[in-house]
Design a protein around this motif. Structure first.
Motif, PDB file in Angstrom:
ATOM      1  N   MET A  27      13.111  -4.279  21.732  1.00  0.00           N
ATOM      2  CA  MET A  27      12.398  -3.290  22.566  1.00  0.00           C
ATOM      3  C   MET A  27      10.922  -3.662  22.647  1.00  0.00           C
ATOM      4  SD  MET A  27      12.036   0.842  22.048  1.00  0.00           S
ATOM      5  CE  MET A  27      13.774   1.138  22.356  1.00  0.00           C
ATOM      6  N   GLU A  28      10.344  -3.500  23.824  1.00  0.00           N
ATOM      7  CA  GLU A  28       8.933  -3.813  24.007  1.00  0.00           C
ATOM      8  C   GLU A  28       8.064  -2.845  23.221  1.00  0.00           C
ATOM      9  OE1 GLU A  28       7.048  -2.769  27.689  1.00  0.00           O
ATOM     10  OE2 GLU A  28       8.711  -1.466  28.249  1.00  0.00           O
ATOM     11  N   ASN A  29       6.849  -3.305  22.922  1.00  0.00           N
ATOM     12  CA  ASN A  29       5.910  -2.440  22.219  1.00  0.00           C
ATOM     13  C   ASN A  29       5.528  -1.251  23.101  1.00  0.00           C
ATOM     14  OD1 ASN A  29       5.803  -4.132  19.980  1.00  0.00           O
ATOM     15  ND2 ASN A  29       4.122  -5.341  20.833  1.00  0.00           N
ATOM     16  N   PRO A  30       5.347  -0.078  22.501  1.00  0.00           N
ATOM     17  CA  PRO A  30       4.921   1.082  23.293  1.00  0.00           C
ATOM     18  C   PRO A  30       3.514   0.858  23.832  1.00  0.00           C
ATOM     19  CG  PRO A  30       4.846   1.580  20.951  1.00  0.00           C
ATOM     20  CD  PRO A  30       5.526   0.259  21.077  1.00  0.00           C
ATOM     21  N   LYS A  31       3.280   1.385  25.015  1.00  0.00           N
ATOM     22  CA  LYS A  31       2.003   1.188  25.692  1.00  0.00           C
ATOM     23  C   LYS A  31       1.172   2.466  25.701  1.00  0.00           C
ATOM     24  CE  LYS A  31       3.071  -3.005  27.352  1.00  0.00           C
ATOM     25  NZ  LYS A  31       4.466  -3.129  26.879  1.00  0.00           N
ATOM     26  N   VAL A  32      -0.133   2.300  25.538  1.00  0.00           N
ATOM     27  CA  VAL A  32      -1.085   3.379  25.792  1.00  0.00           C
ATOM     28  C   VAL A  32      -1.687   3.113  27.156  1.00  0.00           C
ATOM     29  CG1 VAL A  32      -3.245   4.472  25.110  1.00  0.00           C
ATOM     30  CG2 VAL A  32      -1.621   3.739  23.353  1.00  0.00           C
ATOM     31  N   LEU A  33      -1.446   4.009  28.106  1.00  0.00           N
ATOM     32  CA  LEU A  33      -1.935   3.828  29.463  1.00  0.00           C
ATOM     33  C   LEU A  33      -3.245   4.583  29.640  1.00  0.00           C
ATOM     34  CD1 LEU A  33       1.497   4.001  29.725  1.00  0.00           C
ATOM     35  CD2 LEU A  33       0.758   3.073  31.926  1.00  0.00           C
ATOM     36  N   ILE A  34      -4.244   3.875  30.146  1.00  0.00           N
ATOM     37  CA  ILE A  34      -5.581   4.436  30.297  1.00  0.00           C
ATOM     38  C   ILE A  34      -5.889   4.577  31.783  1.00  0.00           C
ATOM     39  CG2 ILE A  34      -8.029   4.108  29.780  1.00  0.00           C
ATOM     40  CD1 ILE A  34      -7.086   2.324  27.405  1.00  0.00           C
TER      41      ILE A  34
END
Length: 237
Positions: free
Chosen positions: A1-8
């Motif tokens: 699974m891909e790393n979780p993203k923080v969207l800015i």
């Protein structure tokens, strides 16, 4: 699974909707959604900066509208509450509108729904309070001017009320907590980023040509950033 993203995103509602579009389009695993002015890095999260694109925001908003008119108001009002973590909560709420019952149950969407409805009602009450208590002065150049300090970011919600109350009258309403104003020029409504640094100015509006002061960058008591055309964000236009 891909790393979780923080969207800015840029802090605008259209920017938030653009972020939702990007998440759905790319199937991103989301750790958080953050306003660029309040970024906090996560230990195991990658950050992705989202550029606002109005046509993508509009597509998301129109999709929500087709699902539920009531959800539109709840989402927009709750967003304006500026509650910490509201963006991630709204993303989960929006995702639940398109997910199956098993997904909804796992995400605890009932609790999220209750919170969003609560925040929405709080903002609606504050909107009505500001509409009732705002006091206007008339400037030298015949502009109605008021300074308010609402608990929530309700300025985008109140221009319609005052355009109806003061038909054919130009007005400016300044939010002293968030350092911006809405200006109705009899044709459109603009959002103006500025900071009033003099209480004396606010108290003596009748002796000032307020439009000249606000739009003149060289005026020492005001710092005026580039004006932003106001748009009806509930339509994501």
């Amino acid at each position: 699974m891909e790393n979780p993203k923080v969207l800015i995103y840029d802090g605008s509602f259209s920017g938030f909707l653009t972020t939702i579009y990007k998440i759905f389009e790319e199937g991103l695993h989301v750790a958080n959604i953050q306003n660029k002015r309040e970024v906090q890095k996560g230990l195991f999260s990658e950050t992705v900066t989202v550029l606002t694109q109005t046509h993508k925001a509009r597509r998301v908003w129109e999709g929500i509208q087709k699902k539920s008119h009531a959800a539109m108001k709840a989402i927009y009002f709750a967003y304006l509450s500026e509650t910490k973590g509201i963006e991630l909560m709204l993303y989960q709420y929006i995702r639940s509108m398109y997910a199956g019952s098993q997904q909804v149950s796992e995400d605890g969407i009932e609790e999220i729904n209750l919170k969003i409805q609560q925040y929405s009602r709080m903002v609606a009450r504050e909107k009505h309070r500001i509409e009732a208590v705002a006091n206007f002065q008339i400037s030298k150049d015949q502009v109605y001017f008021s300074t308010v300090a609402p608990y929530f970011n309700v300025l985008p919600l109140i221009s319609k009320y005052y355009r109806s109350k003061y038909k054919g009258q130009e007005f400016i309403i300044y939010d002293s907590k968030r350092k911006y104003a809405i200006h109705y020029n009899l044709t459109t409504v603009e959002i103006i980023s500025l900071e009033l640094s003099s209480q004396a100015f606010v108290q003596d509006v009748s002796n000032n040509n307020i439009k000249a002061l606000i739009y003149n960058n060289s005026y020492p008591q005001l710092t005026n950033e580039p004006r932003i055309p106001y748009c009806n964000e509930r339509r994501a236009v």
